[in-house]
Design a protein around this motif. Sequence first.
Motif, PDB file in Angstrom:
ATOM      1  N   THR A   1       7.912  15.269   7.457  1.00  0.00           N
ATOM      2  CA  THR A   1       8.359  14.527   6.170  1.00  0.00           C
ATOM      3  C   THR A   1       9.639  14.930   6.010  1.00  0.00           C
ATOM      4  O   THR A   1      10.155  16.371   5.747  1.00  0.00           O
ATOM      5  CB  THR A   1       7.495  15.123   5.173  1.00  0.00           C
TER       6      THR A   1
ATOM      7  N   THR B   1       9.095  15.746  -1.756  1.00  0.00           N
ATOM      8  CA  THR B   1       9.810  15.319  -2.970  1.00  0.00           C
ATOM      9  C   THR B   1       9.218  16.194  -4.174  1.00  0.00           C
ATOM     10  O   THR B   1       9.799  16.519  -5.120  1.00  0.00           O
ATOM     11  CB  THR B   1       8.738  14.143  -3.349  1.00  0.00           C
TER      12      THR B   1
ATOM     13  N   GLN C   1       9.453   3.316  -4.238  1.00  0.00           N
ATOM     14  CA  GLN C   1       9.777   3.920  -5.608  1.00  0.00           C
ATOM     15  C   GLN C   1      10.803   4.728  -5.793  1.00  0.00           C
ATOM     16  O   GLN C   1      10.848   5.231  -7.001  1.00  0.00           O
ATOM     17  CB  GLN C   1       8.468   4.010  -6.304  1.00  0.00           C
ATOM     18  N   LYS C   2      11.069   5.419  -4.756  1.00  0.00           N
ATOM     19  CA  LYS C   2      12.125   6.652  -4.934  1.00  0.00           C
ATOM     20  C   LYS C   2      13.612   5.872  -4.656  1.00  0.00           C
ATOM     21  O   LYS C   2      14.477   6.150  -5.519  1.00  0.00           O
ATOM     22  CB  LYS C   2      12.015   7.581  -3.976  1.00  0.00           C
TER      23      LYS C   2
ATOM     24  N   SER D   1      11.276   9.587   0.109  1.00  0.00           N
ATOM     25  CA  SER D   1      12.208  10.143  -0.840  1.00  0.00           C
ATOM     26  C   SER D   1      13.644  10.676  -0.543  1.00  0.00           C
ATOM     27  O   SER D   1      14.288  11.272  -1.291  1.00  0.00           O
ATOM     28  CB  SER D   1      11.600  11.270  -1.723  1.00  0.00           C
TER      29      SER D   1
ATOM     30  N   TRP E   1       3.342  16.585   0.425  1.00  0.00           N
ATOM     31  CA  TRP E   1       3.335  15.055   1.269  1.00  0.00           C
ATOM     32  C   TRP E   1       2.913  15.495   2.641  1.00  0.00           C
ATOM     33  O   TRP E   1       2.290  14.541   3.394  1.00  0.00           O
ATOM     34  CB  TRP E   1       4.593  14.342   0.962  1.00  0.00           C
TER      35      TRP E   1
ATOM     36  N   PHE F   1      -0.014   6.612   6.200  1.00  0.00           N
ATOM     37  CA  PHE F   1      -0.605   7.675   6.421  1.00  0.00           C
ATOM     38  C   PHE F   1      -1.596   7.578   7.672  1.00  0.00           C
ATOM     39  O   PHE F   1      -2.050   8.160   8.742  1.00  0.00           O
ATOM     40  CB  PHE F   1      -1.147   8.636   5.586  1.00  0.00           C
TER      41      PHE F   1
ATOM     42  N   GLY G   1       0.872  -1.146  -0.014  1.00  0.00           N
ATOM     43  CA  GLY G   1      -0.090  -0.168  -0.248  1.00  0.00           C
ATOM     44  C   GLY G   1       0.957   1.373  -0.156  1.00  0.00           C
ATOM     45  O   GLY G   1       0.273   2.325   0.220  1.00  0.00           O
ATOM     46  N   GLY G   2       2.188   1.277  -0.164  1.00  0.00           N
ATOM     47  CA  GLY G   2       3.012   2.552  -0.233  1.00  0.00           C
ATOM     48  C   GLY G   2       3.166   3.115   0.954  1.00  0.00           C
ATOM     49  O   GLY G   2       2.541   2.871   2.108  1.00  0.00           O
ATOM     50  N   ALA G   3       3.548   4.323   0.816  1.00  0.00           N
ATOM     51  CA  ALA G   3       3.811   5.229   2.096  1.00  0.00           C
ATOM     52  C   ALA G   3       2.249   5.867   2.549  1.00  0.00           C
ATOM     53  O   ALA G   3       2.098   6.081   3.444  1.00  0.00           O
ATOM     54  CB  ALA G   3       4.560   6.345   1.558  1.00  0.00           C
TER      55      ALA G   3
ATOM     56  N   ASN H   1      11.939  14.542   3.527  1.00  0.00           N
ATOM     57  CA  ASN H   1      12.224  15.360   2.318  1.00  0.00           C
ATOM     58  C   ASN H   1      10.860  15.516   1.549  1.00  0.00           C
ATOM     59  O   ASN H   1      10.351  14.397   1.326  1.00  0.00           O
ATOM     60  CB  ASN H   1      13.232  14.432   1.659  1.00  0.00           C
TER      61      ASN H   1
ATOM     62  N   ASP I   1       8.086  10.354   7.576  1.00  0.00           N
ATOM     63  CA  ASP I   1       8.004   9.736   6.301  1.00  0.00           C
ATOM     64  C   ASP I   1       9.168  10.225   5.454  1.00  0.00           C
ATOM     65  O   ASP I   1       9.540  11.320   5.047  1.00  0.00           O
ATOM     66  CB  ASP I   1       6.818  10.483   5.657  1.00  0.00           C
TER      67      ASP I   1
END
Length: 360
Positions: free
Chosen positions: A148, A152, A195-196, A175, A102, A80, A74-76, A150, A172
């Motif tokens: 966060t 993105t 994916q970064k 990135s 973000w 959340f 489910g990604g970042a 960084n 988070d």
Amino acid sequence: MSRVYNFSAGPAAVPLEVLQKAQSEMLNWNDSGMSVMEMSHRGKDFISIAEKAEADVRELMAIPDNYKVMFLQGGATTQFSMVPMNLLQGKSKACYVNTGAWSKKAIKEAKIHCDVQLSASSEDDNFTSIPAVESWDIDSDAAYLHYTSNETIGGVEFQDVPDVGGLDLVADMSSNILSRAVDVSKFGVIYAGGQKNMGPSGIALTIVRDDLIGNVKAGSPTMMDYKNHADTGSMFNTPATYSWYLMGLVYEWIKSKGGVAGIEARNVRKAEKLYAAIDASDFYANPVQISSRSRMNIPFTLANSDLEGGFLADAKAAGLVTLKGHRSVGGMRASVYNAMPEEGVDALISMMAEFERTKT
Ligand SMILES: *Cc1c(COP(=O)(O)O)cnc(C)c1O
């Protein structure tokens, strides 16, 4: 066919050596006679791949033993929600720092679960700086503080881990994970989509201190409970096996480059020369306060925005792609994650100088 230098913000470039290794193992992993994609996640072959990936990332980040490392789906974005669901633990408030797009998404999701205290925001200066930690409005009764590391899209990055007193820190790091040294023991939770800086999308490396696990909000779906994933070695359901394997190859690659320290030194060189080229020119500009500039995502504008189309076309002809800035910011953005070789940055700098020369 020649490969391009891909400056995409995500999904982003993967090290060529990693792709070649995956290619060589695609049909027959380690004499198993099958692809990793076709293996049972409970078989000894995949378990060895999974355990190696975890051991390597533990070594790279020096993750203390009292932290669980999970490979979640489910990604970042799923984090959340999982962060407030697991960390509120009966409290009604969490602190959030808003440094850009973000952060805003994390805040919006957290508001479904609790009161959000906005501890700091750089919205007034259009997200071009990191607010000084001394000015943050921190409530010691909050369950945690989220930031966060960084941004993105805006291209702003924390250069240090903020000191927030006794509150559990949640970051988070989607990135900038593994791009610079961080002291994991300062955090309650670190999460990052893959994916970064780690390869494939859809998977999130999630690092959680033991004592924060096991107290999920009542009524939460089982998939949202860190405990279910921690207790099963991230195999509560069928994990994203191929993505997990690819992340493992990226960890091996980082180790071969001198670990995080080696990669960080290279990242510093890459970012410094690109910013130096932008700052030395009146034609290009970066809006971010110097002390808050990201090493990973470097947005820049052209003196005349009518030239953007021509710039992108010339860049593409030179084998430099995906430089168009995010639609919310405009201009250009060069994402120079770990996998971007120094030669790619050199090629971009030459192309920028040549474009400027022909247009001024
Ligand atoms: C890309 C990104 C996300 C979202 O990741 P998904 O995998 O799409 O959920 C969240 N935070 C940051 C900082 C990102 O760069």
